[in-house]
Write an enzyme that holds these catalytic residues in place. Sequence first.
Site, PDB file in Angstrom:
ATOM      1  CG  ASP A   1      -6.046  -7.842   9.830  1.00  0.00           C
ATOM      2  OD1 ASP A   1      -6.853  -7.673   9.244  1.00  0.00           O
ATOM      3  OD2 ASP A   1      -5.934  -7.433  10.003  1.00  0.00           O
TER       4      ASP A   1
HETATM    5  C1  BGC Z   1      -5.200  -5.782   6.878  1.00  0.00           C
HETATM    6  C2  BGC Z   1      -6.404  -4.813   7.047  1.00  0.00           C
HETATM    7  C3  BGC Z   1      -6.934  -4.182   6.309  1.00  0.00           C
HETATM    8  C4  BGC Z   1      -7.474  -5.271   5.528  1.00  0.00           C
HETATM    9  C5  BGC Z   1      -8.653  -5.238   4.914  1.00  0.00           C
HETATM   10  C6  BGC Z   1      -5.575  -6.818   6.156  1.00  0.00           C
HETATM   11  O1  BGC Z   1      -4.472  -7.820   5.488  1.00  0.00           O
HETATM   12  O2  BGC Z   1      -4.337  -6.476   8.425  1.00  0.00           O
HETATM   13  O3  BGC Z   1      -4.752  -3.673   8.207  1.00  0.00           O
HETATM   14  O4  BGC Z   1      -7.759  -2.813   7.323  1.00  0.00           O
HETATM   15  O5  BGC Z   1      -6.809  -6.466   5.794  1.00  0.00           O
HETATM   16  O6  BGC Z   1      -7.998  -4.828   3.921  1.00  0.00           O
END
Ligand code: BGC
Length: 760
Positions: free
Chosen positions: A273
Amino acid sequence: MKKMITTLALAAFSAAALAQTPQLRADNIDEVLSAMTLREKAMLLVGELAANQNAQGTQIGNTERYIPGAAGNTYAIPRLGIPPTVMADGPAGLRIYTKRNYDSHTYNCTGFPIGTCLASTWDVDKVKEVTTAMGNEVLEYGVDVLLAPGNNIHRNPLCGRNFEYFSEDPVLSGNIAAAYINGVQSNGVGTSLKHYAFNNQETRRLGADARVSQRAAREIYLKPFEIAVKKAQPWTVMSSYNKVNGEYTNSRRDLLTDILRDEWGFQGIVVTDWGGFFDATKCISAGNDLVQPGSPDFINQIVEAVESGKLSQADVDTCVRRMLEYVVKTPRFRQYKFASRPDLKAHAQVVREAAADGTVLLKNEGGTLPFKGVKNVGLFGCGSYRPIAGGTGSGDVNKAYIVSLVEGLRCAGFHLDDNVVSEYTEYLKQYDEKMWKLEWWQRNPVAPEFIPKALAESAKQNDVAVITLQRQSGEGRDRLAADFDLDADDRALVAQVAEAFHKVGKKVVVVLNVGGAIETASWKDIPDAILLPWQCGQEIGHSIADMLAGKSAPSGHLPMTFPVKLTDHASTANFPLDSPDIGGWGDNHTDRKNIDYTEYEEGIYVGYRWFDKEALEVSYPFGYGLTYTTFAFDGLKLELQEGDKPAEDVVEVKINVKNTGAAAGKQVAQVYVSAPKGSVDKPVQELKGFAKTRLLQPGESQTLAIRIPAKDLASFHVKKSAWVTDAGTYTFRVGDNSRNILCESKLKIRKQQEKVSNSL
Ligand code: BGC
């Protein structure tokens, strides 16, 4: 002349060099791998951080390069014919910027229903239809992977991201996730099944440690991922920010390799993530192939770790090979010519219709809905004027518009009380002037409720009152305990509007524009009807008007229990109830209960498993949902059949569903199984299969067949490290919600056992 000869010689030399340098194809991955330098390999394992990001501060991805507003890219290595690839959020549609520098075109995406609303359809075909449209936008806007679906269990109603997730039940979550993935990927683009795993709270989300038993891990939290991986093979899986049992998920080989790949057969890449913990040696040897959004430091870390012998070249090569296998599947590698002109109109229509399949009719006293003889509507609640189409954070979609209930009802031919409309318009104008003072996570939400002055007059002039109550939530924060309950303003609005309208014999409908469960027990007796469309996408006003007018019928069922009180959930004892802390990663703090660590003390007793065990009263049970007609179930038949593999039995459950009412409608058959007394403590009943009918006309029937492999009846035995289905007589209970079982039948099942690794 001399200069020309040198240039020609150089050109000949580089042509020869290029001839020896393999160019990536689907069938020469090993050749390309052996032509790569260590630095090039490291680059492929690290996202190409956008100029406006910094590695550790970034949480919601926003790149400028290639597709502005996408979350992240992977590096191109032109020398080897490796193109970049682009990843963008998810899950309620594609999130990219709508405007670009030096470009007059607008890049709007469709705001589809949130995950919880999709799960409420209990309809894998409908979900696939919706996400097929969604995946088309991914393809047509030049994105390779949609960072969705979110597949974490609703452990507690307050998790800030529940709206992006599906359900409190693993079988419903897993099957909806599989349908979601199959729909998106049918376009030749990828998905990212996230957040693997145990991402059940947002408080200190970058470092919270989920302390969970092996059994609950397997049966509740990993199960939806297992089902989705096995049934849909997502191109990518996103490891979560948090730790589980003391270690970051992206550093756990047991989770990313032993279970995900060796046991479940996952073929794709694992991506971190955005901006979470990263340790090159730990992550790569665990099987986390890609770190996003990346940083040049991480490339150096990987190179140094290999050079110093801390990280094996073989582990790096395994991840790089998987990255190359991923790259060759992408539209960018195929040089797909995207035109950035998806059919937004057609997709809006898909959203408008799908909303009814995911809308739950909670109450419909005396056939209040659909409206009969209604012309004039008093429209109350700020949410009627400013509905929420989806949540905040990375799960938000930059859409062209959101249809309000004002617009929806007027287009459907209803007349709105103009005095009420003007009072709300003025109130919201004043509210907006105060908005800039709020923090980012408060900006989208709702104004405090406002009670128009002209209530008594409105009750006289209108045929019905519609009140919208709403709740917003989003990434990075959990909902506060107070957010679960109606606040004083909401209560006053419902009470006062109902009093005025009921006094003159007019009906009141409450619309719940929320992302998750809220308290209903204390006020549900007041209105005549309660409609729960969730945050069903950008067409919300039209979708609701269609249902109120009877042009479509709500046919959703709850994917979670609506408890009487928040504290009725066992998990509430171990959940951050009012913590404003978002927190970073790292180990500066490790000892704050429910912030740095959370004990999943309730074990497998999440959601209805807990309410059933304790025989607790609920406001609306798991699986609950009415529609505009009634149904009868009969002819339940169980048949033991051979599975795909010898010694693997499958139970086929057949049930006949008949529309016994006067309107067309769809019904869901839910199969709950009660196990015989066996070697471990079992829940009273567990959902093991479900199916939804097509639209049945009055009097029409459909026989649904639901196949349940006997091994899916197993529990996880920690000591044996095995899934065990005890031999004995199982009861198959079929109903239209978990507390309305309409028929049941018993079947003897022989023992099934499957040994697996066990080390979380
Ligand atoms: C989130 C993800 C997301 C990623 C990219 C993160 O803050 O937890 O779900 O895909 O950002 O934007």
